[in-house]
Write an enzyme that holds these catalytic residues in place. Structure first.
Site, PDB file in Angstrom:
ATOM      1  N   GLY A  28      85.253 -68.523  18.897  1.00  0.00           N
ATOM      2  CA  GLY A  28      84.851 -67.443  19.794  1.00  0.00           C
ATOM      3  C   GLY A  28      83.353 -67.332  20.022  1.00  0.00           C
ATOM      4  O   GLY A  28      82.861 -66.251  20.367  1.00  0.00           O
ATOM      5  N   ASN A  71      81.609 -68.686  22.490  1.00  0.00           N
ATOM      6  CA  ASN A  71      81.404 -68.392  23.918  1.00  0.00           C
ATOM      7  C   ASN A  71      81.801 -66.951  24.232  1.00  0.00           C
ATOM      8  O   ASN A  71      81.133 -66.277  25.013  1.00  0.00           O
ATOM      9  CB  ASN A  71      82.191 -69.378  24.786  1.00  0.00           C
ATOM     10  CG  ASN A  71      81.473 -70.701  24.913  1.00  0.00           C
ATOM     11  OD1 ASN A  71      80.501 -70.818  25.660  1.00  0.00           O
ATOM     12  ND2 ASN A  71      81.905 -71.686  24.150  1.00  0.00           N
ATOM     13  N   LEU A 121      97.974 -73.543  30.624  1.00  0.00           N
ATOM     14  CA  LEU A 121      98.661 -72.457  31.322  1.00  0.00           C
ATOM     15  C   LEU A 121      99.720 -73.032  32.274  1.00  0.00           C
ATOM     16  O   LEU A 121      99.521 -74.090  32.880  1.00  0.00           O
ATOM     17  CB  LEU A 121      97.650 -71.629  32.115  1.00  0.00           C
ATOM     18  CG  LEU A 121      96.553 -70.956  31.272  1.00  0.00           C
ATOM     19  CD1 LEU A 121      95.532 -70.275  32.191  1.00  0.00           C
ATOM     20  CD2 LEU A 121      97.151 -69.954  30.289  1.00  0.00           C
ATOM     21  N   ASN A 169      87.196 -71.480  33.347  1.00  0.00           N
ATOM     22  CA  ASN A 169      87.182 -72.186  32.062  1.00  0.00           C
ATOM     23  C   ASN A 169      85.830 -72.860  31.862  1.00  0.00           C
ATOM     24  O   ASN A 169      85.130 -73.162  32.829  1.00  0.00           O
ATOM     25  CB  ASN A 169      88.285 -73.251  32.037  1.00  0.00           C
ATOM     26  CG  ASN A 169      88.396 -73.933  30.683  1.00  0.00           C
ATOM     27  OD1 ASN A 169      88.324 -73.274  29.640  1.00  0.00           O
ATOM     28  ND2 ASN A 169      88.560 -75.241  30.682  1.00  0.00           N
ATOM     29  N   HIS A 225      84.152 -76.257  29.867  1.00  0.00           N
ATOM     30  CA  HIS A 225      84.561 -77.528  29.283  1.00  0.00           C
ATOM     31  C   HIS A 225      83.323 -78.253  28.755  1.00  0.00           C
ATOM     32  O   HIS A 225      82.302 -78.318  29.456  1.00  0.00           O
ATOM     33  CB  HIS A 225      85.263 -78.392  30.340  1.00  0.00           C
ATOM     34  CG  HIS A 225      85.751 -79.688  29.802  1.00  0.00           C
ATOM     35  ND1 HIS A 225      86.883 -79.793  29.018  1.00  0.00           N
ATOM     36  CD2 HIS A 225      85.247 -80.941  29.892  1.00  0.00           C
ATOM     37  CE1 HIS A 225      87.060 -81.056  28.667  1.00  0.00           C
ATOM     38  NE2 HIS A 225      86.072 -81.777  29.176  1.00  0.00           N
ATOM     39  N   ASP A 273      92.926 -74.577  37.993  1.00  0.00           N
ATOM     40  CA  ASP A 273      94.072 -74.758  38.887  1.00  0.00           C
ATOM     41  C   ASP A 273      95.255 -75.249  38.052  1.00  0.00           C
ATOM     42  O   ASP A 273      95.239 -75.130  36.825  1.00  0.00           O
ATOM     43  CB  ASP A 273      93.722 -75.654  40.080  1.00  0.00           C
ATOM     44  CG  ASP A 273      93.442 -77.093  39.664  1.00  0.00           C
ATOM     45  OD1 ASP A 273      93.690 -77.466  38.493  1.00  0.00           O
ATOM     46  OD2 ASP A 273      92.976 -77.868  40.520  1.00  0.00           O
ATOM     47  N   GLU A 274      96.256 -75.807  38.714  1.00  0.00           N
ATOM     48  CA  GLU A 274      97.491 -76.122  37.989  1.00  0.00           C
ATOM     49  C   GLU A 274      97.414 -77.434  37.206  1.00  0.00           C
ATOM     50  O   GLU A 274      98.348 -77.790  36.509  1.00  0.00           O
ATOM     51  CB  GLU A 274      98.678 -76.106  38.962  1.00  0.00           C
ATOM     52  CG  GLU A 274      98.916 -74.691  39.492  1.00  0.00           C
ATOM     53  CD  GLU A 274     100.024 -74.600  40.524  1.00  0.00           C
ATOM     54  OE1 GLU A 274     100.918 -75.456  40.515  1.00  0.00           O
ATOM     55  OE2 GLU A 274      99.976 -73.659  41.333  1.00  0.00           O
ATOM     56  N   HIS A 303      77.082 -76.427  22.501  1.00  0.00           N
ATOM     57  CA  HIS A 303      77.410 -74.994  22.434  1.00  0.00           C
ATOM     58  C   HIS A 303      76.239 -74.140  22.900  1.00  0.00           C
ATOM     59  O   HIS A 303      76.434 -73.147  23.606  1.00  0.00           O
ATOM     60  CB  HIS A 303      77.862 -74.624  21.021  1.00  0.00           C
ATOM     61  CG  HIS A 303      79.208 -75.184  20.687  1.00  0.00           C
ATOM     62  ND1 HIS A 303      79.507 -75.804  19.499  1.00  0.00           N
ATOM     63  CD2 HIS A 303      80.346 -75.252  21.418  1.00  0.00           C
ATOM     64  CE1 HIS A 303      80.763 -76.220  19.514  1.00  0.00           C
ATOM     65  NE2 HIS A 303      81.283 -75.898  20.661  1.00  0.00           N
ATOM     66  N   GLU A 332      76.396 -74.125  26.536  1.00  0.00           N
ATOM     67  CA  GLU A 332      77.519 -73.293  27.003  1.00  0.00           C
ATOM     68  C   GLU A 332      77.165 -71.818  26.974  1.00  0.00           C
ATOM     69  O   GLU A 332      77.461 -71.073  27.916  1.00  0.00           O
ATOM     70  CB  GLU A 332      78.747 -73.526  26.114  1.00  0.00           C
ATOM     71  CG  GLU A 332      79.368 -74.897  26.264  1.00  0.00           C
ATOM     72  CD  GLU A 332      80.607 -75.071  25.407  1.00  0.00           C
ATOM     73  OE1 GLU A 332      81.496 -75.816  25.830  1.00  0.00           O
ATOM     74  OE2 GLU A 332      80.689 -74.475  24.313  1.00  0.00           O
TER      75      GLU A 332
HETATM   76  C1  GRF Z   1      83.857 -74.831  23.642  1.00  0.00           C
HETATM   77  O1  GRF Z   1      83.178 -76.031  23.355  1.00  0.00           O
HETATM   78  C2  GRF Z   1      84.470 -74.906  25.014  1.00  0.00           C
HETATM   79  O2  GRF Z   1      83.771 -75.722  25.906  1.00  0.00           O
HETATM   80  C3  GRF Z   1      85.826 -75.499  24.743  1.00  0.00           C
HETATM   81  O3  GRF Z   1      86.211 -74.957  23.510  1.00  0.00           O
HETATM   82  C4  GRF Z   1      85.056 -74.647  22.730  1.00  0.00           C
HETATM   83  C5  GRF Z   1      85.218 -73.234  22.246  1.00  0.00           C
HETATM   84  O4  GRF Z   1      84.239 -72.887  21.309  1.00  0.00           O
HETATM   85  N1  GRF Z   1      86.725 -75.217  25.824  1.00  0.00           N
HETATM   86  P1  GRF Z   1      84.067 -71.361  20.886  1.00  0.00           P
HETATM   87  O5  GRF Z   1      85.422 -70.897  20.340  1.00  0.00           O
HETATM   88  O6  GRF Z   1      83.654 -70.590  22.093  1.00  0.00           O
HETATM   89  O7  GRF Z   1      83.021 -71.362  19.809  1.00  0.00           O
END
Ligand code: GRF
Length: 197
Positions: free
Chosen positions: A19, A21, A100, A114, A116, A148-149, A178, A181
């Site tokens: 968690g 992010n 999903l 999302n 990635h 998307d799907e 991270h 992100e």
């Molecule tokens: C992140 O690297 C994100 O890009 C991927 O999953 C990871 C989640 O990390 N989809 P966190 O749980 O937010 O620390």
């Protein structure tokens, strides 16, 4: 769909693990750099550290464990109910490790986002950081996209590059991914929610 009294869109954050992010997004909501109301944090994993962190911040949570041998639609039903009950406008995936169903995606068309840990369309999938290193790339990055799907596929809305240094391992690269992100996701969500592209 609802907005709060100040017109902030209500969002749900879906997680499966750490968690970090989610924390960056909750912090941005709190400090005002992201105009959004975190209505609920939902996890398919009841033991997710992120659930405890969300509760500690006073955010409503739901643990909705996926059951094996049960159709995905049935596993998703309590999540969809919570999203509707909470009047959620945007669904923010932040390390949610379940794919999903098309029905779920269609329930929030263009409103599921999302992040990635690679530069899509390169290196989709659950092991992107390891895959990038394995391929011997010298540049990678982070992508925010609409869901998307198909998996790791929808419209890309923002990307940032992260350099790979000689000798990098997953342990040394992942923290830089991270960090990228945590900066990119809240900033992109603010632009997305408030039509600033
Ligand atoms: C992140 O690297 C994100 O890009 C991927 O999953 C990871 C989640 O990390 N989809 P966190 O749980 O937010 O620390």
């Amino acid at each position: 769909m609802k907005t709060d009294a100040s017109g902030r869109p209500r969002i749900a954050i879906l997680i499966s693990g750490t968690g970090s992010n989610m924390e960056a997004i909750l912090s941005a909501c709190k400090n005002g750099s992201l105009d959004a109301e975190p209505a609920i944090v939902i996890s398919d994993n009841p033991d997710a550290a992120g659930l405890r962190k969300a509760r500690a911040r006073g955010v409503k949570t739901l643990a909705s464990p996926y059951r094996a041998r049960v159709p995905r639609e049935e596993n998703e039903a309590p999540i969809l109910k919570a999203l509707r009950d909470e009047g959620v406008e945007w669904v923010v995936l932040a390390g949610f490790m379940k794919i999903l169903t098309p029905g779920f995606v269609r329930a929030f068309p263009g409103r599921i986002v999302n992040i990635h840990p690679a530069l899509l369309p390169s290196f989709p999938g659950a092991h992107a950081i390891a895959d990038v290193l394995e391929a011997g790339s010298d540049i990678t990055g982070v992508t925010v996209h609409i869901v998307d799907e198909l998996v790791d596929h929808g419209t890309v809305i923002s990307q940032t590059e992260v350099a790979i240094f000689p000798g990098d391992t997953e342990e040394t690269l992942a923290p830089r991914i991270h960090d990228a992100e945590h900066k990119l996701y809240p900033r992109t969500l603010q632009q997305l929610f408030h039509d600033d592209f």
